[in-house]
Design an enzyme around this catalytic site. Structure first.
Site, mmCIF file in Angstrom:
data_model
loop_
_atom_site.group_PDB
_atom_site.id
_atom_site.type_symbol
_atom_site.label_atom_id
_atom_site.label_comp_id
_atom_site.label_asym_id
_atom_site.label_seq_id
_atom_site.Cartn_x
_atom_site.Cartn_y
_atom_site.Cartn_z
ATOM 1 N N ALA A 13 0.842 -1.208 0.000
ATOM 2 C CA ALA A 13 0.000 0.000 0.000
ATOM 3 C C ALA A 13 0.870 1.248 0.000
ATOM 4 O O ALA A 13 0.650 2.186 0.755
ATOM 5 C CB ALA A 13 -0.934 -0.008 1.196
ATOM 6 N N GLY A 14 1.886 1.237 -0.882
ATOM 7 C CA GLY A 14 2.655 2.451 -1.118
ATOM 8 C C GLY A 14 1.928 3.307 -2.141
ATOM 9 O O GLY A 14 0.753 3.074 -2.448
ATOM 10 N N GLY A 74 0.924 1.027 -5.380
ATOM 11 C CA GLY A 74 -0.127 0.047 -5.090
ATOM 12 C C GLY A 74 -1.461 0.736 -4.834
ATOM 13 O O GLY A 74 -2.510 0.289 -5.304
ATOM 14 N N ARG A 128 1.315 -3.795 5.011
ATOM 15 C CA ARG A 128 1.965 -4.454 6.156
ATOM 16 C C ARG A 128 1.697 -3.675 7.444
ATOM 17 O O ARG A 128 1.699 -4.234 8.530
ATOM 18 C CB ARG A 128 3.463 -4.621 5.918
ATOM 19 C CG ARG A 128 4.265 -3.350 5.919
ATOM 20 C CD ARG A 128 5.746 -3.626 5.920
ATOM 21 N NE ARG A 128 6.503 -2.409 5.669
ATOM 22 C CZ ARG A 128 7.816 -2.359 5.581
ATOM 23 N NH1 ARG A 128 8.521 -3.459 5.700
ATOM 24 N NH2 ARG A 128 8.424 -1.225 5.346
ATOM 25 N N SER A 146 4.699 6.119 -15.684
ATOM 26 C CA SER A 146 3.463 6.357 -14.921
ATOM 27 C C SER A 146 3.800 6.796 -13.512
ATOM 28 O O SER A 146 4.295 5.995 -12.725
ATOM 29 C CB SER A 146 2.656 5.065 -14.832
ATOM 30 O OG SER A 146 3.428 4.051 -14.238
ATOM 31 N N ALA A 195 2.528 7.573 -9.845
ATOM 32 C CA ALA A 195 1.349 7.178 -9.059
ATOM 33 C C ALA A 195 0.338 8.326 -8.976
ATOM 34 O O ALA A 195 -0.870 8.099 -9.096
ATOM 35 C CB ALA A 195 1.797 6.753 -7.660
ATOM 36 N N LYS A 226 16.346 2.590 -16.294
ATOM 37 C CA LYS A 226 16.013 4.017 -16.482
ATOM 38 C C LYS A 226 16.133 4.773 -15.162
ATOM 39 O O LYS A 226 16.386 5.980 -15.149
ATOM 40 C CB LYS A 226 14.631 4.191 -17.125
ATOM 41 C CG LYS A 226 13.424 3.700 -16.310
ATOM 42 C CD LYS A 226 12.877 4.713 -15.325
ATOM 43 C CE LYS A 226 11.844 4.100 -14.409
ATOM 44 N NZ LYS A 226 11.356 5.004 -13.363
ATOM 45 N N ARG A 274 11.244 10.299 -7.797
ATOM 46 C CA ARG A 274 12.102 10.221 -6.602
ATOM 47 C C ARG A 274 13.553 9.967 -6.993
ATOM 48 O O ARG A 274 14.466 10.488 -6.368
ATOM 49 C CB ARG A 274 11.594 9.117 -5.669
ATOM 50 C CG ARG A 274 10.212 9.402 -5.131
ATOM 51 C CD ARG A 274 9.538 8.166 -4.605
ATOM 52 N NE ARG A 274 9.317 7.178 -5.660
ATOM 53 C CZ ARG A 274 8.570 6.119 -5.533
ATOM 54 N NH1 ARG A 274 7.982 5.870 -4.382
ATOM 55 N NH2 ARG A 274 8.403 5.273 -6.521
HETATM 56 N N1 NDP Z 1 5.414 5.679 -7.254
HETATM 57 C C1 NDP Z 1 5.375 5.576 -8.579
HETATM 58 O O1 NDP Z 1 5.037 6.564 -9.273
HETATM 59 C C2 NDP Z 1 5.703 4.281 -9.255
HETATM 60 C C3 NDP Z 1 6.336 3.249 -8.592
HETATM 61 N N2 NDP Z 1 6.646 2.085 -9.245
HETATM 62 C C4 NDP Z 1 7.360 1.007 -8.598
HETATM 63 O O2 NDP Z 1 6.531 0.409 -7.608
HETATM 64 C C5 NDP Z 1 7.343 -0.131 -6.560
HETATM 65 C C6 NDP Z 1 6.793 0.390 -5.246
HETATM 66 O O3 NDP Z 1 6.955 1.792 -5.279
HETATM 67 P P1 NDP Z 1 6.016 2.795 -4.487
HETATM 68 O O4 NDP Z 1 4.678 2.237 -4.216
HETATM 69 O O5 NDP Z 1 6.079 4.070 -5.197
HETATM 70 O O6 NDP Z 1 6.854 2.907 -3.132
HETATM 71 P P2 NDP Z 1 6.422 3.525 -1.737
HETATM 72 O O7 NDP Z 1 7.700 3.899 -1.089
HETATM 73 O O8 NDP Z 1 5.390 4.553 -1.913
HETATM 74 O O9 NDP Z 1 5.772 2.301 -0.969
HETATM 75 C C7 NDP Z 1 6.434 1.088 -0.774
HETATM 76 C C8 NDP Z 1 5.453 0.167 -0.076
HETATM 77 O O10 NDP Z 1 6.052 -1.106 0.089
HETATM 78 C C9 NDP Z 1 5.907 -1.492 1.452
HETATM 79 N N3 NDP Z 1 7.002 -2.350 1.836
HETATM 80 C C10 NDP Z 1 8.324 -2.051 1.821
HETATM 81 N N4 NDP Z 1 9.029 -3.105 2.219
HETATM 82 C C11 NDP Z 1 8.134 -4.082 2.518
HETATM 83 C C12 NDP Z 1 8.267 -5.410 2.989
HETATM 84 N N5 NDP Z 1 9.451 -5.943 3.268
HETATM 85 N N6 NDP Z 1 7.150 -6.121 3.200
HETATM 86 C C13 NDP Z 1 5.954 -5.587 2.940
HETATM 87 N N7 NDP Z 1 5.758 -4.345 2.494
HETATM 88 C C14 NDP Z 1 6.853 -3.599 2.277
HETATM 89 C C15 NDP Z 1 5.895 -0.182 2.217
HETATM 90 O O11 NDP Z 1 5.314 -0.363 3.473
HETATM 91 P P3 NDP Z 1 5.398 0.783 4.596
HETATM 92 O O12 NDP Z 1 4.495 1.897 4.121
HETATM 93 O O13 NDP Z 1 4.908 0.087 5.802
HETATM 94 O O14 NDP Z 1 6.833 1.208 4.646
HETATM 95 C C16 NDP Z 1 5.048 0.679 1.295
HETATM 96 O O15 NDP Z 1 3.683 0.443 1.492
HETATM 97 C C17 NDP Z 1 8.784 0.337 -6.847
HETATM 98 O O16 NDP Z 1 9.499 -0.698 -7.448
HETATM 99 C C18 NDP Z 1 8.604 1.477 -7.837
HETATM 100 O O17 NDP Z 1 9.705 1.619 -8.713
HETATM 101 C C19 NDP Z 1 6.284 1.893 -10.531
HETATM 102 C C20 NDP Z 1 5.639 2.888 -11.225
HETATM 103 C C21 NDP Z 1 5.333 4.158 -10.650
HETATM 104 O O1 13P Z 2 8.785 4.678 -12.239
HETATM 105 C C1 13P Z 2 8.280 5.759 -12.098
HETATM 106 C C2 13P Z 2 7.604 6.466 -13.193
HETATM 107 O O2 13P Z 2 7.356 5.637 -14.284
HETATM 108 C C3 13P Z 2 8.381 6.453 -10.785
HETATM 109 O O3 13P Z 2 9.637 6.984 -10.701
HETATM 110 P P1 13P Z 2 10.334 7.208 -9.288
HETATM 111 O O4 13P Z 2 10.436 5.869 -8.620
HETATM 112 O O5 13P Z 2 11.642 7.811 -9.634
HETATM 113 O O6 13P Z 2 9.463 8.150 -8.518
#
Ligand code: NDP
Ligand code: 13P
Length: 314
Positions: free
Chosen positions: A10-11, A14, A33, A129, A131, A182, A246
Site C-alpha cells: 500500500a505504497g 499500489g 503491512r 506512470s 502514481a 532508467k 524520486r
Molecule cells: N510511485 C510511482 O510513481 C511508481 C512506482 N513504481 C514502482 O513500484 C514499486 C513500489 O513503489 P512505491 O509504491 O512508489 O513505493 P512507496 O515507497 O510509496 O511504498 C512502498 C510500499 O512497500 C511497502 N514495503 C516495503 N518493504 C516491505 C516489505 N518488506 N514487506 C511488505 N511491504 C513492504 C511499504 O510499506 P510501509 O508503508 O509500511 O513502509 C510501502 O507500502 C517500486 O518498485 C517502484 O519503482 C512503478 C511505477 C510508478
Molecule cells: O517509475 C516511475 C515512473 O514511471 C516512478 O519513478 P520514481 O520511482 O523515480 O518516482
C-alpha cells in the site's frame, strides 16, 4: 470484464492502482503491512498517496489470508520482493510485479523472483506512470510483459481501463531491464540538473544513458523493440524530465549535498550498485551513480572524468 484483484503493498503505486481498478468496478483488496485499519477507517492513504478517497469497492487489509483473487499485483520495492515472497505463500495463479529494479542478493529481476518463490505465472507491469497521475485518472500507457502470451493477453484485458491502456509483450527481460535501468539514468539526470549543468547536458546524458541501458539490457537478452517502447525509452523520458520522480530528486539532492527524507523508495540506487558491481560491461553512468551515492567522488570530478574519456564513434 470486472472481477476480484488483490494488490500487495500500500505504497504510492499500489494505492494508485487499487484506486484505478476499484473505480473501474473491480472488487479490490489492498494489503498493507502496516496501518491497514487506519486506512480502512480514513478511506484514504494519507501517508503515501493523500487526497484520494477510496471507492466502496476497495478494502484494505493487513491479513494475507484475506487475499483470495486469482490475480494479484505486487507493488513492493524490489529489494523486499524475495524475502516477502519466500514467506508469504500467496495463492494467486498469476502474480504481476510492478517493481522496477534488480534484486541485489540474487541479481534476478522481479519475475524470476516470483518464479523462484511461488508456483504462480509471473508477469511484469511497467512503463511511464507516476502514481499521482494514475490516481488522478490521467491518461497513461504501460507495458504488460508475460512470457506466456495467452495468459498475458488475459491479464492485459483485465488490467486495462479507459484511462490506463496496456500494451503487451512476451519480452519480460526487456520490460524489466528498461524499468530498472532508467532509474539509474534518472539519478544521473537529477545530478546534472542539481549541479547546474543545464538542459543540454541533461539531453546528452539521456541519450548516452539510453545507449548504456541498451548495452546492459541486450546482454541480458532484451529485444530492441522493447527497449525503444514504453518500458524503456518511454519511462526514461518521463523519469529524467520530472521532479515528480524520486530517483531524479535523489540525484538532484546528491549533487547539492542534500538528502531525501527517510523511507523514500529510490530503486535506481540499488540497480546502479548491482550493475557497477558486475563490472562486465562498459557502464560509466551506473559506475558514476554508485560512486556519487557512496561519496567516493563528487559531481564535478565525475563530470570531468566522463568528459575526458577518449573520443569515439557514436
Ligand atoms: N510511485 C510511482 O510513481 C511508481 C512506482 N513504481 C514502482 O513500484 C514499486 C513500489 O513503489 P512505491 O509504491 O512508489 O513505493 P512507496 O515507497 O510509496 O511504498 C512502498 C510500499 O512497500 C511497502 N514495503 C516495503 N518493504 C516491505 C516489505 N518488506 N514487506 C511488505 N511491504 C513492504 C511499504 O510499506 P510501509 O508503508 O509500511 O513502509 C510501502 O507500502 C517500486 O518498485 C517502484 O519503482 C512503478 C511505477 C510508478
Ligand atoms: O517509475 C516511475 C515512473 O514511471 C516512478 O519513478 P520514481 O520511482 O523515480 O518516482
Amino acid at each position: 470484464m470486472t472481477g476480484r484483484i488483490d494488490i500487495l503493498g500500500a505504497g504510492a503505486f499500489g494505492t494508485a492502482l487499487a484506486l484505478t481498478y476499484a473505480r473501474a468496478g473491480h472488487a479490490v483488496t489492498l494489503w498493507a503491512r502496516d496501518g491497514a485499519e487506519a486506512m480502512e477507517a480514513a478511506r484514504e492513504n494519507a501517508r503515501r498517496l493523500p487526497g484520494h478517497r477510496f471507492p466502496d469497492s476497495l478494502r484494505v487489509t493487513g491479513d494475507l489470508g484475506a487475499l483470495t483473487a486469482d490475480l494479484a499485483l505486487l507493488a513492493l520495492p524490489t529489494q523486499s520482493l524475495g524475502p516477502f515472497l519466500s514467506s508469504a505463500r500467496l495463492r494467486a495463479g498469476t502474480l504481476v510485479s510492478c517493481a522496477k529494479g534488480i534484486d541485489r542478493d540474487t541479481g534476478l529481476g522481479p519475475t524470476a523472483l516470483i518464479a523462484r518463490h511461488s508456483g504462480a505465472t509471473p508477469a511484469q507491469l511497467t512503463g511511464p506512470s507516476f502514481a499521482v497521475d494514475i490516481a488522478a485518472g490521467l491518461p497513461t500507457a504501460l507495458t504488460l510483459a508475460c512470457a506466456d502470451d495467452r495468459i498475458g493477453a488475459a491479464v492485459q484485458d483485465r488490467l486495462s481501463t479507459h484511462h490506463l491502456r496496456l500494451y503487451r509483450t512476451t519480452d519480460v527481460i526487456g520490460a524489466e531491464m528498461g524499468g530498472a535501468l532508467k532509474n539509474v539514468v534518472a539519478i544521473a539526470a537529477g545530478a546534472v540538473i542539481g549541479a547546474g549543468y543545464g538542459d543540454s547536458a541533461r539531453a546528452a546524458l539521456i541519450a548516452r544513458g539510453f545507449a548504456e541501458m541498451a548495452r546492459v539490457a541486450r546482454a541480458a537478452g532484451a529485444q530492441e523493440a522493447t527497449l525503444t517502447g514504453l518500458s524503456g525509452l518511454g519511462d526514461l523520458v518521463l523519469t529524467c524530465g520530472s521532479e515528480k520522480s524520486r530517483n531524479f530528486r535523489f540525484g538532484m539532492a546528491l549533487a547539492r549535498g542534500e538528502t531525501l527524507g527517510p523511507g523514500v523508495t529510490v530503486e535506481g540506487l540499488h540497480t546502479a550498485h548491482e550493475i557497477a558491481a558486475r563490472g562486465d560491461l562498459d557502464t560509466p553512468l551506473a559506475d558514476a551513480v554508485a560512486a556519487l551515492a557512496d561519496g567516493r567522488a563528487d559531481v564535478a570530478t565525475i563530470a570531468d572524468a566522463l568528459l575526458n574519456r577518449p573520443l569515439k564513434p557514436e
